[in-house]
Design a protein around this motif. Sequence first.
Motif, PDB file in Angstrom:
ATOM      1  N   GLU A 111      71.257   9.945  50.946  1.00 22.42           N
ATOM      2  CA  GLU A 111      70.596  10.157  49.655  1.00 22.42           C
ATOM      3  C   GLU A 111      70.827  11.573  49.158  1.00 22.42           C
ATOM      4  O   GLU A 111      71.131  11.804  47.970  1.00 22.42           O
ATOM      5  CB  GLU A 111      69.096   9.894  49.781  1.00 22.42           C
ATOM      6  CG  GLU A 111      68.327  10.099  48.484  1.00 22.42           C
ATOM      7  CD  GLU A 111      66.825   9.984  48.660  1.00 22.42           C
ATOM      8  OE1 GLU A 111      66.101  10.082  47.645  1.00 22.42           O
ATOM      9  OE2 GLU A 111      66.366   9.820  49.806  1.00 22.42           O
ATOM     10  N   SER A 114      74.433  12.037  47.954  1.00 26.90           N
ATOM     11  CA  SER A 114      74.601  11.435  46.637  1.00 26.90           C
ATOM     12  C   SER A 114      73.986  12.310  45.549  1.00 26.90           C
ATOM     13  O   SER A 114      74.556  12.468  44.461  1.00 26.90           O
ATOM     14  CB  SER A 114      73.966  10.043  46.609  1.00 26.90           C
ATOM     15  OG  SER A 114      74.032   9.471  45.321  1.00 26.90           O
ATOM     16  N   TYR A 115      72.830  12.904  45.848  1.00 27.71           N
ATOM     17  CA  TYR A 115      72.140  13.755  44.870  1.00 27.71           C
ATOM     18  C   TYR A 115      72.977  14.991  44.550  1.00 27.71           C
ATOM     19  O   TYR A 115      73.091  15.397  43.388  1.00 27.71           O
ATOM     20  CB  TYR A 115      70.777  14.162  45.420  1.00 27.71           C
ATOM     21  CG  TYR A 115      69.832  14.730  44.388  1.00 27.71           C
ATOM     22  CD1 TYR A 115      69.215  13.897  43.457  1.00 27.71           C
ATOM     23  CD2 TYR A 115      69.542  16.089  44.342  1.00 27.71           C
ATOM     24  CE1 TYR A 115      68.341  14.398  42.511  1.00 27.71           C
ATOM     25  CE2 TYR A 115      68.669  16.608  43.396  1.00 27.71           C
ATOM     26  CZ  TYR A 115      68.072  15.757  42.488  1.00 27.71           C
ATOM     27  OH  TYR A 115      67.213  16.259  41.544  1.00 27.71           O
TER      28      TYR A 115
END
Length: 296
Positions: A111, A114-115
């Motif tokens: 996550e 991806s951020y």
Amino acid sequence: MSSNFHLNEVKSMDNPDSPSEIYRNWSNLPLDVTLMILMKLGAVEILESVQFVCKMWYILCKEPSLWRTIRIHNLARARREINHEKMLFNAIDRSDGRLIDLDINRFGSDELCSYVSSRSSQLKRLRLTRCRNISADAVIQALEKLSCLEEVELSFCRFQVAKTVAIINACPSLTTFKFNKLGGFEGSYEACDEEALAIAGRMPELRHLQLIENNMTSVGLTAILDACPHLQSLELRECYELHLTPSLRKRLSEEIKDLQYSSSDSDEYSDIDYLGGHDDFEYSDDEIADYYRNKY
């Protein structure tokens, strides 16, 4: 430069009759000077303490120019309770899309990866060390989005060869690539040129290449030399399947300005494996650097 930075006199609390003591009111520093000071500090120091010095510093600590470089390492065992991932999310937000240099160690998630890729389109340098909770697929997807990347380092990685090849294919414009597999998968020490051939096929602009514990042979190295005419710096450590012929040694000496190579005949393999491969004894980047500095 004008300044409204004042020196104030105060009496000692213990002895009111003592001569006045002089202290600096840091909140009165010129803003540009304060920003220069803050730029010398790391992300952890700013987010944990510095931003709480005063209201003005809290405001300045949100200035995007402070967050063009972010370095967060999870090294101290005594401070494992720090939420490094939450801290990095915060730092990415503060960068406001202007981040150009990211270096993280021993934490992370898919996550988070991806951020970073969705909020940091200007990123030029990426360094991931022992980020074992970030999958190869997440790295591949991030690299495909980060079109401005010039330098990538992936250290202490345990990616399968096919995933590494996909990572290489995802960033063809690099000038610097460092891929270090110290303490990789058990039983992975068989000759394999797939990664080297991928580098040769996808990274023609390389200037600097570092490979540690890579399983390439002279075939892979020759392909890199043929396909990367701008290569200036080459570091090869613990590449046990690489045996240099006299002609290949001569070519390296003629074409590479900065060559660092450790022979496959080294009898210190067990020391390298111990240094990089065991979770029970994790070493800091400085300790690893000292090891190599003393060894070579």
